[in-house]
Write a protein that holds these residues in place. Structure first.
Motif, PDB file in Angstrom:
ATOM      1  N   GLY A 195      13.217  -5.155 -26.072  1.00 31.66           N
ATOM      2  CA  GLY A 195      13.033  -4.347 -27.273  1.00 31.66           C
ATOM      3  C   GLY A 195      11.592  -4.048 -27.624  1.00 31.66           C
ATOM      4  O   GLY A 195      11.313  -3.428 -28.653  1.00 31.66           O
ATOM      5  N   GLY A 196      10.663  -4.482 -26.789  1.00 27.55           N
ATOM      6  CA  GLY A 196       9.265  -4.169 -27.058  1.00 27.55           C
ATOM      7  C   GLY A 196       8.978  -2.699 -26.829  1.00 27.55           C
ATOM      8  O   GLY A 196       9.753  -1.965 -26.216  1.00 27.55           O
ATOM      9  N   ASP A 197       7.826  -2.258 -27.322  1.00 29.74           N
ATOM     10  CA  ASP A 197       7.442  -0.865 -27.134  1.00 29.74           C
ATOM     11  C   ASP A 197       7.231  -0.568 -25.659  1.00 29.74           C
ATOM     12  O   ASP A 197       6.610  -1.351 -24.932  1.00 29.74           O
ATOM     13  N   ARG A 198       7.718   0.569 -25.211  1.00 24.11           N
ATOM     14  CA  ARG A 198       7.546   1.010 -23.823  1.00 24.11           C
ATOM     15  C   ARG A 198       6.200   1.720 -23.687  1.00 24.11           C
ATOM     16  O   ARG A 198       5.841   2.551 -24.521  1.00 24.11           O
ATOM     17  N   THR A 199       5.462   1.398 -22.650  1.00 24.80           N
ATOM     18  CA  THR A 199       4.172   2.052 -22.400  1.00 24.80           C
ATOM     19  C   THR A 199       4.225   2.774 -21.063  1.00 24.80           C
ATOM     20  O   THR A 199       5.027   2.443 -20.189  1.00 24.80           O
ATOM     21  N   SER A 200       3.349   3.767 -20.920  1.00 22.89           N
ATOM     22  CA  SER A 200       3.268   4.536 -19.681  1.00 22.89           C
ATOM     23  C   SER A 200       1.846   4.487 -19.173  1.00 22.89           C
ATOM     24  O   SER A 200       0.934   4.993 -19.823  1.00 22.89           O
ATOM     25  N   PRO A 201       1.602   3.861 -18.026  1.00 24.23           N
ATOM     26  CA  PRO A 201       0.238   3.765 -17.500  1.00 24.23           C
ATOM     27  C   PRO A 201      -0.283   5.122 -17.056  1.00 24.23           C
ATOM     28  O   PRO A 201       0.481   6.029 -16.735  1.00 24.23           O
ATOM     29  N   ASP A 202      -1.597   5.268 -17.055  1.00 26.17           N
ATOM     30  CA  ASP A 202      -2.244   6.477 -16.557  1.00 26.17           C
ATOM     31  C   ASP A 202      -2.187   6.474 -15.034  1.00 26.17           C
ATOM     32  O   ASP A 202      -2.429   5.440 -14.399  1.00 26.17           O
ATOM     33  N   GLU A 203      -1.901   7.609 -14.427  1.00 24.73           N
ATOM     34  CA  GLU A 203      -1.743   7.641 -12.968  1.00 24.73           C
ATOM     35  C   GLU A 203      -3.044   7.361 -12.229  1.00 24.73           C
ATOM     36  O   GLU A 203      -3.017   6.978 -11.057  1.00 24.73           O
ATOM     37  N   ASP A 204      -4.184   7.519 -12.878  1.00 24.81           N
ATOM     38  CA  ASP A 204      -5.462   7.251 -12.208  1.00 24.81           C
ATOM     39  C   ASP A 204      -5.962   5.831 -12.435  1.00 24.81           C
ATOM     40  O   ASP A 204      -7.024   5.459 -11.931  1.00 24.81           O
ATOM     41  N   ALA A 205      -5.220   5.037 -13.192  1.00 28.53           N
ATOM     42  CA  ALA A 205      -5.598   3.639 -13.396  1.00 28.53           C
ATOM     43  C   ALA A 205      -5.190   2.805 -12.184  1.00 28.53           C
ATOM     44  O   ALA A 205      -4.266   3.156 -11.443  1.00 28.53           O
ATOM     45  N   PHE A 206      -5.875   1.680 -11.975  1.00 31.60           N
ATOM     46  CA  PHE A 206      -5.509   0.779 -10.887  1.00 31.60           C
ATOM     47  C   PHE A 206      -4.117   0.202 -11.147  1.00 31.60           C
ATOM     48  O   PHE A 206      -3.745  -0.095 -12.282  1.00 31.60           O
ATOM     49  N   ALA A 207      -3.354   0.032 -10.037  1.00 34.47           N
ATOM     50  CA  ALA A 207      -1.964  -0.394 -10.156  1.00 34.47           C
ATOM     51  C   ALA A 207      -1.671  -1.698  -9.434  1.00 34.47           C
ATOM     52  O   ALA A 207      -1.061  -2.608 -10.005  1.00 34.47           O
ATOM     53  N   ILE A 208      -2.051  -1.796  -8.146  1.00 27.92           N
ATOM     54  CA  ILE A 208      -1.648  -2.958  -7.346  1.00 27.92           C
ATOM     55  C   ILE A 208      -2.692  -3.236  -6.283  1.00 27.92           C
ATOM     56  O   ILE A 208      -3.338  -2.312  -5.763  1.00 27.92           O
ATOM     57  N   VAL A 209      -2.876  -4.506  -5.984  1.00 25.30           N
ATOM     58  CA  VAL A 209      -3.849  -4.963  -4.994  1.00 25.30           C
ATOM     59  C   VAL A 209      -3.102  -5.675  -3.875  1.00 25.30           C
ATOM     60  O   VAL A 209      -2.285  -6.561  -4.128  1.00 25.30           O
ATOM     61  N   PHE A 210      -3.390  -5.268  -2.630  1.00 26.92           N
ATOM     62  CA  PHE A 210      -2.858  -5.954  -1.455  1.00 26.92           C
ATOM     63  C   PHE A 210      -4.023  -6.598  -0.702  1.00 26.92           C
ATOM     64  O   PHE A 210      -5.029  -5.941  -0.421  1.00 26.92           O
ATOM     65  N   GLY A 211      -3.887  -7.873  -0.361  1.00 25.08           N
ATOM     66  CA  GLY A 211      -4.915  -8.544   0.414  1.00 25.08           C
ATOM     67  C   GLY A 211      -4.878  -8.110   1.870  1.00 25.08           C
ATOM     68  O   GLY A 211      -3.802  -7.947   2.455  1.00 25.08           O
ATOM     69  N   THR A 212      -6.049  -7.902   2.453  1.00 26.41           N
ATOM     70  CA  THR A 212      -6.115  -7.571   3.874  1.00 26.41           C
ATOM     71  C   THR A 212      -5.762  -8.799   4.699  1.00 26.41           C
ATOM     72  O   THR A 212      -5.708  -9.920   4.190  1.00 26.41           O
ATOM     73  N   GLY A 213      -5.547  -8.567   5.996  1.00 25.42           N
ATOM     74  CA  GLY A 213      -5.067  -9.644   6.856  1.00 25.42           C
ATOM     75  C   GLY A 213      -6.081 -10.717   7.159  1.00 25.42           C
ATOM     76  O   GLY A 213      -5.717 -11.810   7.567  1.00 25.42           O
ATOM     77  N   GLY A 214      -7.362 -10.418   6.972  1.00 23.21           N
ATOM     78  CA  GLY A 214      -8.376 -11.417   7.260  1.00 23.21           C
ATOM     79  C   GLY A 214      -8.584 -11.688   8.736  1.00 23.21           C
ATOM     80  O   GLY A 214      -9.056 -12.750   9.122  1.00 23.21           O
ATOM     81  N   THR A 215      -8.245 -10.696   9.602  1.00 25.02           N
ATOM     82  CA  THR A 215      -8.391 -10.913  11.037  1.00 25.02           C
ATOM     83  C   THR A 215      -9.852 -10.917  11.463  1.00 25.02           C
ATOM     84  O   THR A 215     -10.186 -11.446  12.514  1.00 25.02           O
ATOM     85  N   THR A 216     -10.725 -10.304  10.664  1.00 22.21           N
ATOM     86  CA  THR A 216     -12.143 -10.255  11.030  1.00 22.21           C
ATOM     87  C   THR A 216     -13.020 -10.832   9.922  1.00 22.21           C
ATOM     88  O   THR A 216     -14.196 -10.520   9.826  1.00 22.21           O
ATOM     89  N   GLY A 217     -12.478 -11.668   9.062  1.00 22.35           N
ATOM     90  CA  GLY A 217     -13.238 -12.257   7.974  1.00 22.35           C
ATOM     91  C   GLY A 217     -12.317 -12.652   6.838  1.00 22.35           C
ATOM     92  O   GLY A 217     -11.104 -12.668   6.976  1.00 22.35           O
ATOM     93  N   SER A 218     -12.903 -12.978   5.688  1.00 21.41           N
ATOM     94  CA  SER A 218     -12.099 -13.377   4.546  1.00 21.41           C
ATOM     95  C   SER A 218     -11.286 -12.199   4.026  1.00 21.41           C
ATOM     96  O   SER A 218     -11.744 -11.058   4.062  1.00 21.41           O
ATOM     97  N   PRO A 219     -10.074 -12.460   3.532  1.00 18.30           N
ATOM     98  CA  PRO A 219      -9.268 -11.360   2.988  1.00 18.30           C
ATOM     99  C   PRO A 219      -9.959 -10.669   1.825  1.00 18.30           C
ATOM    100  O   PRO A 219     -10.680 -11.299   1.040  1.00 18.30           O
TER     101      PRO A 219
END
Length: 505
Positions: free
Chosen positions: A148-172
């Motif tokens: 029942g909380g207020d529904r919000t709509s994010p801006d399409e140009d805002a950051f959304a999700i971060v995926f870590g790299t595989g770290g095959t050539t260094g730290s992820p």
């Protein structure tokens, strides 16, 4: 709600309409959700995150097993305008702390399996104690539900999700999507792998891998259904196929594990209508086995990276024509260039640096401006891969520049050697790496896994390679191992294979 291209808004168009209450979206071992229930849970999670003190733009890290609550937690963060960041739960606590230092998360959401890892990072933790138990989704997500909380709509140009790299050539590093680039990526995946309403995606990958996008978020984006398994279990996967799972994605080793099960012969494999396998080297025998064993499946293979998602692939008809090697052609919308040492387009057949640009690429590494500038350049994304292209545009990956072996002044690309080694009938898997050599600087070596019930004779394998490889490319030493070592992101780990070999020298 607006017309911004965001995944939460897109899912609401399904869940808010009458058909959304009658279409199943997700199932796991403890429950299921329709699209209407998924959207309600997503919005309740978003409201609870805001109530917890988190603000738009904050990074919300998830340390959880694959599950419905984990999916909803990620979608809830997106819906709240926060940045979701699934954590690679195979990292040790020190590795996780190092990775998270750039993200500076506001909170970690953790289920009982990974609560200790989350606590050991030193950041604020919100625990979901019933996430892995049967029950209504609100109970499984408690205390992270505020209906029942207020529904919000994010801006399409805002950051959304971060995926870590595989770290095959260094730290992820954390490659970050905006809502728009995430939407465009999922849209590309949906168009590249068409589905019908009755299709069911079988998902058993870790959420920190980009298969979260290609094989879980994409079916939801397309209004389809996904069944989530906590991990790959061959017996459970075959049972799911019997029950109607129709779409699969996995590495060649996964299909070998399915085939090794006694119930494989009686499983209703005709239920499977689509198979996608990744960019790991595969053989003609592997593909022919798929075509035989899954007669109703359209089979595709693809190539992508954390930094830009899926950008190349080849289709069922290519496989039927006997084209098994390489990674195929660029997808519509993706520009793939192969550059020589002078920065010009390399001639056909010549190995050069792979440079990719596409509308759905990520926007850099979160909190790492120097690394971002080095990889995300004006002409495209430079991830360090080496590739060549044929006259008709077919691309072959040679390997990573940092993994290239220089033996006696000659460049050797491990992947090229692996593709030949894997064609030997006694070899099930292989990894090639460079070893220090007083005479040549480096020498080529290979570690191989034997096919069950067979023996790999190193001398015979080297002789087999002689027909297809120049002498300096043939492995000087062949070691037989139980399994190819993998990174925490499930990629072949050449550094560890090399270290293991050095330890045996």
């Amino acid at each position: 709600m607006g017309n911004d291209l965001t995944l939460p808004n897109w899912l609401r168009t399904i869940g808010d309409q009458p058909h959304g209450a009658h279409r199943r979206a997700l199932a796991d071992e403890h429950g299921e959700l329709t699209f209407a229930e998924l959207v309600a849970a997503m919005d309740a999670t978003a409201a609870a995150l805001r109530e917890s003190g988190a603000e738009p733009g904050d990074r919300i890290v998830t340390a959880m097993e694959p599950s419905i609550p984990h999916t909803v937690a990620i979608l809830g963060a997106l819906a709240a305008g926060m940045v979701a960041a699934p954590l690679n739960v195979r990292l040790t606590a020190p590795e996780a702390r190092a990775y998270l230092s750039a993200l500076e998360p506001a909170a970690l959401l953790a289920d009982p399996t990974y609560a200790q890892l989350a606590r050991d990072t030193g950041y604020r933790v919100l625990e979901l104690p019933a996430a892995n138990q049967p029950g209504p989704v609100a109970e499984r997500l408690a205390p992270l539900q505020h209906p029942g909380g207020d529904r919000t709509s994010p801006d399409e140009d805002a950051f959304a999700i971060v995926f870590g790299t595989g770290g095959t050539t260094g730290s992820p590093k954390g490659a970050v999507h905006t809502h728009r680039s995430l939407w465009l990526w999922l849209n590309t995946c949906a168009h590249g792998n068409p589905r019908v309403p009755s299709d069911v995606e079988l998902f058993f990958s870790p959420f920190f891998h980009i298969t979260l996008g290609t094989n879980l978020l994409t079916p939801l984006f397309a209004g389809g259904e996904a069944w989530i398994h906590r991990r790959f279990d061959p017996a459970a996967a075959l049972a799911a196929i019997d029950q109607g799972a129709s779409r699969l994605m996995g590495a060649p080793t996964m299909f070998a594990a399915l085939r090794a099960r006694p119930e494989y012969a009686t499983t209703r494999r005709e239920n499977v209508t689509a198979i996608r396998f990744g960019s790991a080297p595969s053989t003609g025998d592997f593909v022919r086995d798929l075509l035989r064993d899954f007669p109703n499946a359209r089979i595709r293979a693809g190539f992508g990276a954390t930094e830009f998602g899926s950008v190349m692939g080849f289709d069922h008809d290519d496989l039927l024509a006997g084209r098994f090697a390489g990674v195929g052609r660029p997808l519509p919308g993706a520009t793939v260039r192969i550059l020589d040492a002078d920065g010009r387009e390399a001639a056909p057949g010549v190995v050069g640096d792979l440079v990719v640009s596409c509308p759905w690429q990520t926007h850099g590494y979160y909190g790492l401006p120097e690394e971002t500038a080095a990889t995300f350049q004006a002409d495209g994304v430079h991830i360090g891969d080496l590739a060549s292209r044929s006259e008709d545009g077919w691309v072959t990956i040679a390997g990573r520049r940092k993994e290239m072996i220089i033996s006696g002044g000659e460049n050797v690309y491990p992947r090229e050697v692996e593709e030949v080694v894997l064609r030997h009938p006694d070899v099930a898997d292989a990894i090639v790496y460079g070893m220090p050599d007083e005479r040549w600087g480096e020498r080529v070596e290979a570690s191989v896994v034997a096919v069950a019930g067979r023996t790999v004779e190193p001398a015979a394998l080297r002789e087999y390679c002689r027909a297809e490889l120049a002498g300096y490319k043939i492995p000087k030493t062949v070691r037989v191992i139980a399994a190819v070592p993998l990174t925490a992101n499930n990629k072949p780990d050449r550094r560890r294979a090399r270290a293991d070999a050095l330890g045996q020298s």
